[in-house]
Design a protein around this motif. Structure first.
Motif, PDB file in Angstrom:
ATOM      1  N   LYS A 123      44.330 -27.710 -30.785  1.00  0.00           N
ATOM      2  CA  LYS A 123      44.550 -26.742 -29.787  1.00  0.00           C
ATOM      3  C   LYS A 123      43.385 -25.950 -29.271  1.00  0.00           C
ATOM      4  N   LYS A 124      43.099 -25.736 -28.230  1.00  0.00           N
ATOM      5  CA  LYS A 124      42.190 -24.941 -27.643  1.00  0.00           C
ATOM      6  C   LYS A 124      42.771 -23.871 -26.730  1.00  0.00           C
ATOM      7  N   TYR A 125      42.494 -22.591 -26.773  1.00  0.00           N
ATOM      8  CA  TYR A 125      42.988 -21.439 -25.930  1.00  0.00           C
ATOM      9  C   TYR A 125      41.793 -20.591 -25.606  1.00  0.00           C
ATOM     10  N   ARG A 126      42.189 -19.961 -24.328  1.00  0.00           N
ATOM     11  CA  ARG A 126      41.403 -18.926 -23.930  1.00  0.00           C
ATOM     12  C   ARG A 126      42.236 -17.594 -23.661  1.00  0.00           C
ATOM     13  N   ASN A 127      41.564 -16.357 -23.637  1.00  0.00           N
ATOM     14  CA  ASN A 127      42.305 -15.269 -23.526  1.00  0.00           C
ATOM     15  C   ASN A 127      42.804 -15.162 -22.008  1.00  0.00           C
ATOM     16  N   LYS A 128      43.893 -14.777 -21.862  1.00  0.00           N
ATOM     17  CA  LYS A 128      44.504 -14.544 -20.548  1.00  0.00           C
ATOM     18  C   LYS A 128      43.889 -13.127 -19.693  1.00  0.00           C
ATOM     19  N   GLU A 129      43.573 -12.170 -20.707  1.00  0.00           N
ATOM     20  CA  GLU A 129      43.001 -11.030 -20.075  1.00  0.00           C
ATOM     21  C   GLU A 129      41.665 -10.783 -20.185  1.00  0.00           C
ATOM     22  N   ASP A 130      41.149 -11.685 -20.681  1.00  0.00           N
ATOM     23  CA  ASP A 130      39.554 -11.621 -20.684  1.00  0.00           C
ATOM     24  C   ASP A 130      39.028 -13.143 -20.314  1.00  0.00           C
ATOM     25  N   ARG A 131      38.924 -13.318 -19.202  1.00  0.00           N
ATOM     26  CA  ARG A 131      38.403 -14.618 -18.843  1.00  0.00           C
ATOM     27  C   ARG A 131      37.077 -14.999 -19.241  1.00  0.00           C
ATOM     28  N   THR A 132      36.272 -14.147 -19.701  1.00  0.00           N
ATOM     29  CA  THR A 132      34.926 -14.331 -19.736  1.00  0.00           C
ATOM     30  C   THR A 132      34.605 -14.682 -21.284  1.00  0.00           C
ATOM     31  N   SER A 133      35.572 -14.411 -21.930  1.00  0.00           N
ATOM     32  CA  SER A 133      35.360 -14.506 -23.387  1.00  0.00           C
ATOM     33  C   SER A 133      35.378 -16.059 -23.752  1.00  0.00           C
ATOM     34  N   ALA A 134      34.671 -16.374 -24.669  1.00  0.00           N
ATOM     35  CA  ALA A 134      34.611 -17.902 -25.277  1.00  0.00           C
ATOM     36  C   ALA A 134      35.972 -18.274 -25.743  1.00  0.00           C
ATOM     37  N   PRO A 135      36.458 -19.494 -25.368  1.00  0.00           N
ATOM     38  CA  PRO A 135      37.679 -20.109 -25.877  1.00  0.00           C
ATOM     39  C   PRO A 135      37.607 -20.419 -27.371  1.00  0.00           C
ATOM     40  N   ILE A 136      38.872 -20.194 -27.970  1.00  0.00           N
ATOM     41  CA  ILE A 136      38.812 -20.639 -29.495  1.00  0.00           C
ATOM     42  C   ILE A 136      39.674 -21.689 -29.651  1.00  0.00           C
ATOM     43  N   ILE A 137      39.334 -22.493 -30.834  1.00  0.00           N
ATOM     44  CA  ILE A 137      39.813 -23.652 -31.008  1.00  0.00           C
ATOM     45  C   ILE A 137      40.482 -23.569 -32.578  1.00  0.00           C
ATOM     46  N   ALA A 138      41.544 -24.477 -32.904  1.00  0.00           N
ATOM     47  CA  ALA A 138      42.055 -24.441 -34.463  1.00  0.00           C
ATOM     48  C   ALA A 138      40.904 -24.920 -35.346  1.00  0.00           C
ATOM     49  N   LYS A 139      40.689 -24.163 -36.484  1.00  0.00           N
ATOM     50  CA  LYS A 139      39.294 -24.929 -37.172  1.00  0.00           C
ATOM     51  C   LYS A 139      39.889 -26.261 -37.820  1.00  0.00           C
ATOM     52  N   ALA A 140      38.684 -27.096 -37.391  1.00  0.00           N
ATOM     53  CA  ALA A 140      38.738 -28.519 -37.989  1.00  0.00           C
ATOM     54  C   ALA A 140      39.148 -28.579 -39.360  1.00  0.00           C
ATOM     55  N   PRO A 141      39.792 -29.529 -39.800  1.00  0.00           N
ATOM     56  CA  PRO A 141      40.054 -29.736 -41.402  1.00  0.00           C
ATOM     57  C   PRO A 141      38.999 -30.498 -41.774  1.00  0.00           C
ATOM     58  N   ILE A 142      38.509 -30.010 -43.234  1.00  0.00           N
ATOM     59  CA  ILE A 142      37.503 -30.964 -43.851  1.00  0.00           C
ATOM     60  C   ILE A 142      38.156 -32.471 -44.237  1.00  0.00           C
ATOM     61  N   ARG A 143      37.572 -33.349 -43.754  1.00  0.00           N
ATOM     62  CA  ARG A 143      38.133 -34.754 -43.632  1.00  0.00           C
ATOM     63  C   ARG A 143      37.481 -35.620 -44.560  1.00  0.00           C
ATOM     64  N   PHE A 144      37.828 -36.573 -44.881  1.00  0.00           N
ATOM     65  CA  PHE A 144      37.273 -37.678 -45.810  1.00  0.00           C
ATOM     66  C   PHE A 144      35.804 -37.986 -45.287  1.00  0.00           C
ATOM     67  N   SER A 145      35.726 -38.376 -43.885  1.00  0.00           N
ATOM     68  CA  SER A 145      34.579 -38.524 -43.257  1.00  0.00           C
ATOM     69  C   SER A 145      34.541 -38.204 -41.967  1.00  0.00           C
ATOM     70  N   SER A 146      33.547 -38.257 -41.201  1.00  0.00           N
ATOM     71  CA  SER A 146      33.427 -37.952 -39.796  1.00  0.00           C
ATOM     72  C   SER A 146      33.840 -39.028 -38.859  1.00  0.00           C
ATOM     73  N   SER A 147      33.878 -40.145 -39.326  1.00  0.00           N
ATOM     74  CA  SER A 147      34.324 -41.412 -38.546  1.00  0.00           C
ATOM     75  C   SER A 147      35.905 -41.316 -38.543  1.00  0.00           C
ATOM     76  N   TYR A 148      36.386 -42.574 -38.250  1.00  0.00           N
ATOM     77  CA  TYR A 148      37.742 -42.801 -38.288  1.00  0.00           C
ATOM     78  C   TYR A 148      38.230 -43.439 -39.519  1.00  0.00           C
ATOM     79  N   VAL A 149      37.497 -43.501 -40.597  1.00  0.00           N
ATOM     80  CA  VAL A 149      37.863 -43.714 -41.863  1.00  0.00           C
ATOM     81  C   VAL A 149      38.763 -42.733 -42.670  1.00  0.00           C
ATOM     82  N   SER A 150      39.759 -42.924 -43.067  1.00  0.00           N
ATOM     83  CA  SER A 150      40.562 -41.972 -43.553  1.00  0.00           C
ATOM     84  C   SER A 150      40.400 -42.128 -45.160  1.00  0.00           C
ATOM     85  N   SER A 151      40.956 -41.108 -45.850  1.00  0.00           N
ATOM     86  CA  SER A 151      40.985 -41.429 -47.545  1.00  0.00           C
ATOM     87  C   SER A 151      41.944 -42.594 -47.608  1.00  0.00           C
TER      88      SER A 151
END
Length: 479
Positions: A123-151
């Motif tokens: 999920k990605k969010y932006r600050n309601k009070e500070d519209r000029t600030s950069a949006p934030i997003i949940a940190k991506a988990p470390i995955r088996f690979s960067s492709s569609y291949v799961s463990s």
């Protein structure tokens, strides 16, 4: 070009067949105990019609299998469907009947493997009070690979290739029937990625094996395609085996003597091997190494001599089989190493002395020609100090059969995938084979093991602490 590749495949198939026949000599079959000679006074020549002596495997305990009931056999399977059948008479008039018991019948159902998608929504969010600030997003988990291949998909591919000995081409078609188009290159990439995640554990397992004080060592050839040269080259899986702990394979594209230095660097203790000169040369240069030989190889030398000198060869084979019958008895009795050491001194060493006396007698017998029996005598005499070394301890085995048996999957796999596609790909197979074959030593389900191992290694992004690695060693692992 296609004709040339086909010719290589046909030639390779012939070599694999020849190698399989040779491998049969690497495993001494489980047999009934050797029939005792009822007439000790008969000389060797009178025993020519006697049954050929055989020896049981020294690497496994031979216990009679008990019949297992259906309920016990199926207890590890979950119940996924239950059907209750009621007689028609009871359904018609239920008030007239009372239940007094039931008869339960079981059958096994198959649920075909299914592929599915795992959606990871960050999920990605932006600050309601500070519209000029950069949006934030949940940190991506470390995955088996960067492709569609799961463990889990990678584990499925690895087990299909290395345990089921399926070619990636066949697996490509199978995945396609399951709804996924996945090229052989993508599968190969998944195998490569798996070896990278497992490498820290593999290297730690190698380190632990070398600290055991007792190693068995061997090598077997596997052909590979050399991308820089035409044709097929011959490489080798070299292996060290710490009995009861682990087996560690390494891929080297040659059989040079100096490779032993790399394999057993930092090791001190008993090193058991066949008669390959590289191991003896290494032991001579390293006083911290005590070399032990393999009685099974010695037995086979005399078995090869049956055609030329049947009476003399049987006589030697019979004595060696006595050593194995003692070991089998102690294995079945779960004799401790300390007690086995004492028993070997009192029961095995006298048999070894008989063998040595016969060796010395044959050595001066000029009537024996230069044939396979003479070869067997020379081999045994040259290996005698190392053969005797096996009987001086309680934790050593008589042979390296268990290690050799762990090479069998590489040979069965080679029948299907013919050769390793590139010399650099050999080590990734060595890493995976090492973990899978060590799982077999400890009767571990490889799917459960790899699933748990990857779940604990991946969050550390390839840099797990030794405390984690210690727990994940197959000999320490618990699900």
């Amino acid at each position: 070009m296609q004709l040339k590749i086909r010719a290589l495949e046909i030639a390779q198939a012939k070599r694999v067949k020849q190698d399989d026949e040779a491998q049969q000599y690497l495993h001494i079959e489980h047999t009934e105990s050797v029939r005792a000679d009822s007439d000790e006074g008969r000389d060797d020549e009178a025993n020519q019609d006697e049954e050929v002596p055989k020896i049981p495997s020294s690497s496994t305990k031979r216990k009679g299998k008990k019949r297992i009931g259906i309920e016990q056999k199926l207890k590890g399977l979950p119940v996924i469907r239950e059907t209750v059948r009621i007689p028609r008479e009871v359904e018609a008039s239920p008030d007239q009947w009372e239940e007094i018991g039931e008869v339960v019948t079981e059958e096994v159902l198959v649920i075909p493997t299914k592929l599915g998608r795992h959606l990871i929504r960050s999920k990605k969010y932006r600050n309601k009070e500070d519209r000029t600030s950069a949006p934030i997003i949940a940190k991506a988990p470390i995955r088996f690979s960067s492709s569609y291949v799961s463990s889990s998909l990678a584990i499925y591919i690895v087990l299909s290739k290395y345990l089921d000995h399926s070619t990636l081409y066949r697996l490509e078609k199978k995945l396609e029937r399951m709804g996924l188009e996945m090229t052989r290159q993508s599968q190969s990439d998944a195998v490569q990625r798996m070896s990278e995640w497992l490498r820290p554990l593999y290297e730690f397992m190698d380190k632990r094996a070398k600290s055991s004080g007792y190693l068995q060592i061997d090598e077997t050839f596997i052909r590979y395609i050399n991308g820089n040269k035409p044709g097929v080259g011959q490489g080798y899986f070299w292996a060290i085996h710490a009995p009861g702990q682990s087996i560690v394979l390494k891929w080297i594209n040659n059989r040079r003597h100096e490779n032993v230095e790399t394999l057993v660097e930092d090791f001190s203790g008993i090193l058991q091997s066949d008669g390959y000169a590289a191991y003896g040369n290494y032991a001579e240069l390293h006083p911290e190494i005590t070399l032990a030989a393999c009685w099974a190889h010695t037995f086979r030398k005399f078995r090869d001599a049956l055609e030329h000198e049947p009476a003399h060869a049987k006589s030697m084979m019979k004595l060696i089989s006595k050593l194995y019958k003692l070991e089998e008895k102690w294995d079945l009795g779960d004799v401790s190493p300390s007690k086995r050491k004492l028993l070997r001194q009192t029961e095995s060493i006298p048999i070894a002395k008989e063998i040595k006396d016969k060796l010395d007698g044959y050595a001066v017998d000029m009537t024996i020609p230069k044939n396979d029996f003479r070869v067997a005598l020379n081999y045994t005499a040259n290996q005698w100090p190392e053969l005797l070394e096996c009987l001086k301890h309680g934790h050593t085995r008589l042979d390296t059969n268990l290690l050799e048996s762990k090479f069998r999957p590489t040979k069965i796999g080679a029948k299907n995938w013919m050769f390793i596609g590139h010399p650099d790909a050999g080590q990734k197979s060595a890493v995976i084979y090492s973990l899978l074959q060590t799982c077999t030593i400890h009767n571990i389900n490889p799917y459960d093991y790899l699933t748990d191992v990857l779940a604990k290694l991946i969050p550390h992004d390839g840099r797990p602490p030794e405390t984690i690695l210690e727990q994940l060693l197959p000999q320490n692992w618990s699900n």
